[in-house]
Design a protein around this motif. Structure first.
Motif, PDB file in Angstrom:
ATOM      1  N   ASN A  98       0.858  -1.186   0.000  1.00 55.16           N
ATOM      2  CA  ASN A  98       0.000   0.000   0.000  1.00 55.16           C
ATOM      3  C   ASN A  98       0.889   1.230   0.000  1.00 55.16           C
ATOM      4  O   ASN A  98       1.793   1.346   0.831  1.00 55.16           O
ATOM      5  CB  ASN A  98      -0.887   0.040   1.239  1.00 55.16           C
ATOM      6  N   SER A 123      -4.790   9.135   1.367  1.00 57.97           N
ATOM      7  CA  SER A 123      -5.112   8.285   0.231  1.00 57.97           C
ATOM      8  C   SER A 123      -4.280   7.013   0.327  1.00 57.97           C
ATOM      9  O   SER A 123      -3.075   7.079   0.596  1.00 57.97           O
ATOM     10  CB  SER A 123      -4.789   9.021  -1.073  1.00 57.97           C
ATOM     11  N   ASN A 125      -3.370   3.544  -1.864  1.00 56.61           N
ATOM     12  CA  ASN A 125      -3.457   2.839  -3.141  1.00 56.61           C
ATOM     13  C   ASN A 125      -2.521   1.643  -3.124  1.00 56.61           C
ATOM     14  O   ASN A 125      -1.356   1.755  -2.734  1.00 56.61           O
ATOM     15  CB  ASN A 125      -3.088   3.770  -4.302  1.00 56.61           C
ATOM     16  N   ALA A 143       0.393   3.892  -8.717  1.00 53.61           N
ATOM     17  CA  ALA A 143      -0.315   4.073  -7.444  1.00 53.61           C
ATOM     18  C   ALA A 143      -0.150   5.509  -6.949  1.00 53.61           C
ATOM     19  O   ALA A 143      -1.096   6.108  -6.421  1.00 53.61           O
ATOM     20  CB  ALA A 143       0.206   3.084  -6.411  1.00 53.61           C
ATOM     21  N   ARG A 146      -2.452   7.773  -9.040  1.00 56.20           N
ATOM     22  CA  ARG A 146      -3.839   7.609  -8.604  1.00 56.20           C
ATOM     23  C   ARG A 146      -4.069   8.319  -7.271  1.00 56.20           C
ATOM     24  O   ARG A 146      -5.088   8.985  -7.079  1.00 56.20           O
ATOM     25  CB  ARG A 146      -4.194   6.124  -8.474  1.00 56.20           C
ATOM     26  N   GLY A 147      -3.111   8.196  -6.364  1.00 55.61           N
ATOM     27  CA  GLY A 147      -3.228   8.848  -5.058  1.00 55.61           C
ATOM     28  C   GLY A 147      -3.257  10.363  -5.167  1.00 55.61           C
ATOM     29  O   GLY A 147      -4.053  11.024  -4.507  1.00 55.61           O
TER      30      GLY A 147
END
Length: 173
Positions: A98, A123, A125, A143, A146-147
């Motif tokens: 993560n 956040s 991801n 990731a 996206r975060g």
């Protein structure tokens, strides 16, 4: 009465109820959180590469047509990043992780320098840890992207709600 007719009447009643309650879209042009109002917020520089990515995304979301003068507020953001391994195999190697991005932000008035709003957003991801280092770095970077997008969107939402609640940056023109 047919079911179609009953549905039409129900839809009309719901539409009238929503119109009568004062519902207004949060980003409507006349709203305190319109794109014009959000564009009066100056976004300060954010440290590190992830911070640069976040600032660029905030600029795109808050000021798609550029800053609107006069700039009434300054937004400062601090971001931190950590990785937590998941999916541990018997040989103690991780197969999943993560990426956690944590931001603290504050809005200050440019006229008097007082802090008028602040908050934090997190956040999380996930990405796969693969046998190829390049593939793992690519997955982590995805990731991170996206975060950053999630953080920027949530900061914009929080700022919009704050502007509507306070009516502080109602557009003048």
């Amino acid at each position: 009465m047919s079911s179609t007719r009953a549905f039409q009447i129900l839809a009309l009643v719901v539409a009238l109820a929503v119109a009568g309650c004062g519902f207004q879209p949060i980003n409507e042009q006349r709203s305190a959180a319109s794109s014009e109002a959000l564009a009066t917020i100056d976004i300060e520089l954010i440290a590190d590469r992830t911070g640069q990515m976040l600032r660029n995304e905030l600029l795109q979301q808050l000021q798609p047509r550029g800053a609107r003068t006069p700039l009434r507020f300054s937004l400062s953001v601090a971001i931190s990043e950590s990785v937590r391994n998941l999916g541990i195999r018997k040989d103690d190697s991780a197969t999943r992780a993560n990426l956690i991005l944590f931001t603290r932000f504050s809005v200050t008035s440019r006229s008097d320098g007082k802090k008028v709003f602040s908050g934090w957003i997190r956040s999380v991801n996930s990405y796969n840890i693969l046998s190829s280092d390049f593939a793992t770095l690519s997955a982590r970077e995805d990731a991170r992207r996206r975060g950053v997008l999630q953080l920027a969107t949530r900061i914009k939402e929080r700022l919009s709600v704050w502007l509507v609640q306070t009516g502080d940056a109602a557009p003048t023109g």
